[in-house]
Design an enzyme around this catalytic site. Structure first.
Site, PDB file in Angstrom:
ATOM      1  CG  HIS A  95       3.534   0.282   4.855  1.00 10.60           C
ATOM      2  ND1 HIS A  95       2.628  -0.648   5.301  1.00 10.60           N
ATOM      3  CD2 HIS A  95       4.712  -0.400   4.764  1.00 10.60           C
ATOM      4  CE1 HIS A  95       3.225  -1.804   5.470  1.00 10.60           C
ATOM      5  NE2 HIS A  95       4.491  -1.690   5.150  1.00 10.60           N
ATOM      6  CG  ASN A 104      -0.187   0.029   2.542  1.00  7.72           C
ATOM      7  OD1 ASN A 104       1.049   0.053   2.568  1.00  7.72           O
ATOM      8  ND2 ASN A 104      -0.908   0.019   3.644  1.00  7.72           N
ATOM      9  CD  GLU A 144       0.177   0.993   7.614  1.00  6.27           C
ATOM     10  OE1 GLU A 144       0.090   1.000   6.378  1.00  6.27           O
ATOM     11  OE2 GLU A 144       0.458  -0.037   8.262  1.00  6.27           O
TER      12      GLU A 144
HETATM   13  C1  F6R Z   1       9.993  -3.108   8.145  1.00  3.77           C
HETATM   14  C2  F6R Z   1       9.119  -2.048   7.675  1.00  3.77           C
HETATM   15  C3  F6R Z   1       8.104  -2.243   6.600  1.00  3.77           C
HETATM   16  C4  F6R Z   1       8.553  -3.186   5.494  1.00  3.77           C
HETATM   17  C5  F6R Z   1       7.476  -3.322   4.416  1.00  3.77           C
HETATM   18  C6  F6R Z   1       7.841  -4.349   3.370  1.00  3.77           C
HETATM   19  O1  F6R Z   1      10.847  -2.671   9.172  1.00  3.77           O
HETATM   20  O2  F6R Z   1       9.199  -0.993   8.209  1.00  3.77           O
HETATM   21  O3  F6R Z   1       7.768  -0.987   6.045  1.00  3.77           O
HETATM   22  O4  F6R Z   1       9.728  -2.709   4.918  1.00  3.77           O
HETATM   23  O5  F6R Z   1       6.265  -3.718   5.014  1.00  3.77           O
HETATM   24  O6  F6R Z   1       7.869  -5.607   3.960  1.00  3.77           O
HETATM   25  P1  F6R Z   1       8.432  -6.890   3.188  1.00  3.77           P
HETATM   26  O7  F6R Z   1       9.883  -6.654   2.955  1.00  3.77           O
HETATM   27  O8  F6R Z   1       8.184  -8.034   4.141  1.00  3.77           O
HETATM   28  O9  F6R Z   1       7.660  -6.997   1.921  1.00  3.77           O
END
Ligand code: F6R
Length: 254
Positions: free
Chosen positions: A138, A136, A143
């Site tokens: 973030h 999304n 968010e």
């Molecule tokens: C992790 C964080 C999140 C992830 C994001 C992607 O510390 O802050 O923003 O970087 O959710 O997550 P993955 O890499 O699991 O797809």
């Protein structure tokens, strides 16, 4: 912004680790901002491999992690502290005192957020911030709709993020509802940013972040205003961008 296209996840991990290594070699006491999640696991593995070969030294490196679930102790296997120890810290020579992660067990959000901002400021800011991106858009736990002007704060996780993270827990009900996260302001104050993304589930977020309007509805879009961002992503994550743009060998976009 520079964008490096990786062949696959291994290639992405090696390229990202190369950029982090360069930072460590150029500034042995650098402050690294670190992320958790699936995206950086291969990058951390590669850094450990180079450390084991004697090519990297973490003895003066300082780290600040992006975020932590509120309510989880550092020794809880689902906590980000546990993840960082398992996937990186326990395998390299970083001194424990140089590691900083929000304290999930601090119940007083105002106190913990102020403490963490002070830690970042006292370290002199972040030299290189590693980021993943949510489907999304973030970054950290910032968010969609969250204010761009915040420093460390406590967030209520969206249903989308709870769903995405449920795979790491025994059930969806066990996913914490709150988290401490660096704010967009902390991230934007980093001297340089390295964002990694893999897989088609990230393609829309990548397009919207780097080619859409800059809006709090797509937190990653703020990165268009940072003057030192490097993106390393695989073809699937870049698919929508590559439909319209060409990436040169120097990582610049035509
Ligand atoms: C992790 C964080 C999140 C992830 C994001 C992607 O510390 O802050 O923003 O970087 O959710 O997550 P993955 O890499 O699991 O797809």
């Amino acid at each position: 912004m520079r964008v490096y296209k990786a062949k696959d996840y291994n290639d992405l991990s090696r390229k990202a680790a190369n950029i982090i290594s360069a930072q460590i070699i150029m500034k042995p006491d650098a402050v690294l901002g670190l992320a958790t999640g699936e995206s950086p696991i291969g990058t951390y593995k590669q850094l450990i491999e180079w450390y084991n070969k004697g090519d990297l030294d973490f003895s003066e490196i300082r780290t600040v992690n992006l975020d932590e679930y509120k309510g989880l102790a550092a020794d809880n296997p689902q906590s980000y502290a546990y993840y960082m120890h398992t996937n990186l810290f326990d395998s390299v020579n970083i001194p424990a005192v140089n590691i900083n992660i929000p304290n999930g067990l601090e119940d007083d959000s105002v106190k913990e957020c102020m403490r963490y901002d002070n830690v970042i400021h006292q370290l002199g800011g972040i030299d290189l911030q590693l980021l993943g991106i949510g489907g999304n858009g973030h970054i950290g736990f910032n968010e969609p709709g969250n204010n761009f002007n915040k420093e460390t704060h406590c967030v209520t996780l969206t249903d989308n993020t709870i769903d995405a993270n449920a795979r790491f827990f025994a059930s969806r009900d066990e996913v914490p509802r709150y988290a401490y996260t660096m704010g967009i302001k902390n991230i934007m104050q980093a001297k340089s940013i390295l964002l990694i993304a893999s897989g088609e589930a990230k393609a829309q977020a990548m397009y919207d972040s780097f080619y859409g309007p800059i809006t709090p509805n797509v937190p990653g879009s703020i990165l268009q205003l940072h003057n030192n961002v490097t993106v390393v992503a695989d073809e699937a994550a870049l698919a929508l961008i590559l439909k319209e743009h060409e990436i040169t060998s120097g990582g610049l976009i035509k």
